[in-house]
Design a protein around this motif. Structure first.
Motif, short mmCIF file in Angstrom:
data_model
loop_
_atom_site.label_atom_id
_atom_site.label_comp_id
_atom_site.label_asym_id
_atom_site.label_seq_id
_atom_site.Cartn_x
_atom_site.Cartn_y
_atom_site.Cartn_z
N LYS A 274 0.77 -1.01 -0.19
CA LYS A 274 0.10 -0.06 -0.07
C LYS A 274 0.99 1.28 0.00
CE LYS A 274 -3.92 -2.06 1.39
NZ LYS A 274 -5.45 -1.88 0.62
N SER A 275 0.28 2.29 -0.78
CA SER A 275 1.02 3.46 -0.81
C SER A 275 0.79 4.42 0.49
CB SER A 275 0.98 4.16 -2.04
OG SER A 275 -0.49 4.81 -2.05
N LEU B 276 -1.06 6.96 0.67
CA LEU B 276 -2.61 7.36 0.61
C LEU B 276 -3.46 5.93 0.50
CD1 LEU B 276 -2.34 10.23 -1.91
CD2 LEU B 276 -2.53 10.34 0.43
N GLY B 277 -3.04 4.78 0.77
CA GLY B 277 -3.40 3.87 0.66
C GLY B 277 -4.02 2.88 -0.57
N LYS B 278 -3.38 3.66 -1.75
CA LYS B 278 -3.52 2.78 -2.94
C LYS B 278 -2.71 1.63 -3.35
CE LYS B 278 -4.61 7.17 -5.79
NZ LYS B 278 -4.21 7.87 -6.68
N GLU B 279 -3.08 0.80 -3.88
CA GLU B 279 -2.16 -0.60 -4.18
C GLU B 279 -0.77 0.00 -5.08
OE1 GLU B 279 -4.39 -3.62 -6.01
OE2 GLU B 279 -5.25 -4.16 -4.20
N LYS B 280 0.07 -0.68 -4.27
CA LYS B 280 1.48 -0.19 -5.06
C LYS B 280 2.33 -1.62 -4.85
CE LYS B 280 5.34 2.65 -4.31
NZ LYS B 280 6.12 3.64 -3.39
N TRP B 281 3.20 -1.76 -6.12
CA TRP B 281 3.71 -2.87 -6.42
C TRP B 281 5.38 -2.60 -5.81
CZ3 TRP B 281 2.56 -7.67 -7.03
CH2 TRP B 281 1.53 -7.98 -7.63
#
Length: 182
Positions: free
Chosen positions: A18-19, A21-26
């Motif tokens: 998670k980044s 801001l809560g976004k998915e991130k690889w």
């Protein structure tokens, strides 16, 4: 070089996280894996500095990482987390590499002659200046300081030959990679 000779394996994996801001991130995770069988059978073929590196990474650093990771695998994040330990190791490791470089003639031999001449000249200036101190007081400090500068700077005369320069660049790039420096 250790990977090419079969002692290490370099891996790269993608992990979903998670980044801020809560976004998915690889996230890319790099790791080193010791090929233990090959190492045990062929460790006698390694130079001392290569053995030092493997022991440091897989004995000292591997014990500092979480227990769910295979002890024969070291995540490169461990190098960042243990940066002071890595820096301390590289001081010792660099000295061992210099010894190996001298044994394998990675240094230009004429540069040693230049260093020795510079140190002798500096030493002579210091020795000649010391008895002059009672006679000319502060003025005797000029050749003494110049001699001290010669002695210190003469160590910078020693330089690598072509093969030694190539090895030095490899070792420095490995150090900067592992310590996260640019």
């Amino acid at each position: 070089d250790l990977a090419r000779r079969g002692f290490l394996e370099f891996n790269e994996e993608q992990e979903l996280g998670k980044s801020f801001l809560g976004k998915e991130k690889w996230k890319t995770i790099h790791s080193w894996k010791l090929i233990k069988n090959h190492y045990q059978e062929n460790s006698h073929t390694l130079a001392e500095f290569e053995n030092m590196l493997i022991k440091f990474v897989f004995e000292d650093l591997a014990t500092d990482q979480s227990t769910e990771i295979d002890p024969d695998t070291v995540n490169l994040e461990t190098f960042k987390k243990k940066n002071s330990k890595v820096q301390k190791f590289f001081g010792k490791w660099s000295k061992e590499i210099k010894k190996t470089g001298e044994q394998h003639n990675f240094y230009d031999q004429k540069s040693f002659e230049g260093r020795n001449k510079g140190m002798m000249l500096g030493g002579a200036l210091v020795v000649l200046a010391l008895p002059m101190i009672p006679l000319v007081h502060e003025w005797a400090l000029i050749p003494a300081i110049a001699g001290a500068i010669f002695i210190v700077s003469a160590n910078g005369i020693v330089h690598h030959n072509r093969e030694g320069l190539i090895q030095e660049k490899k070792w420095k790039s490995l150090k900067s990679y592992l310590t996260g420096q640019k």
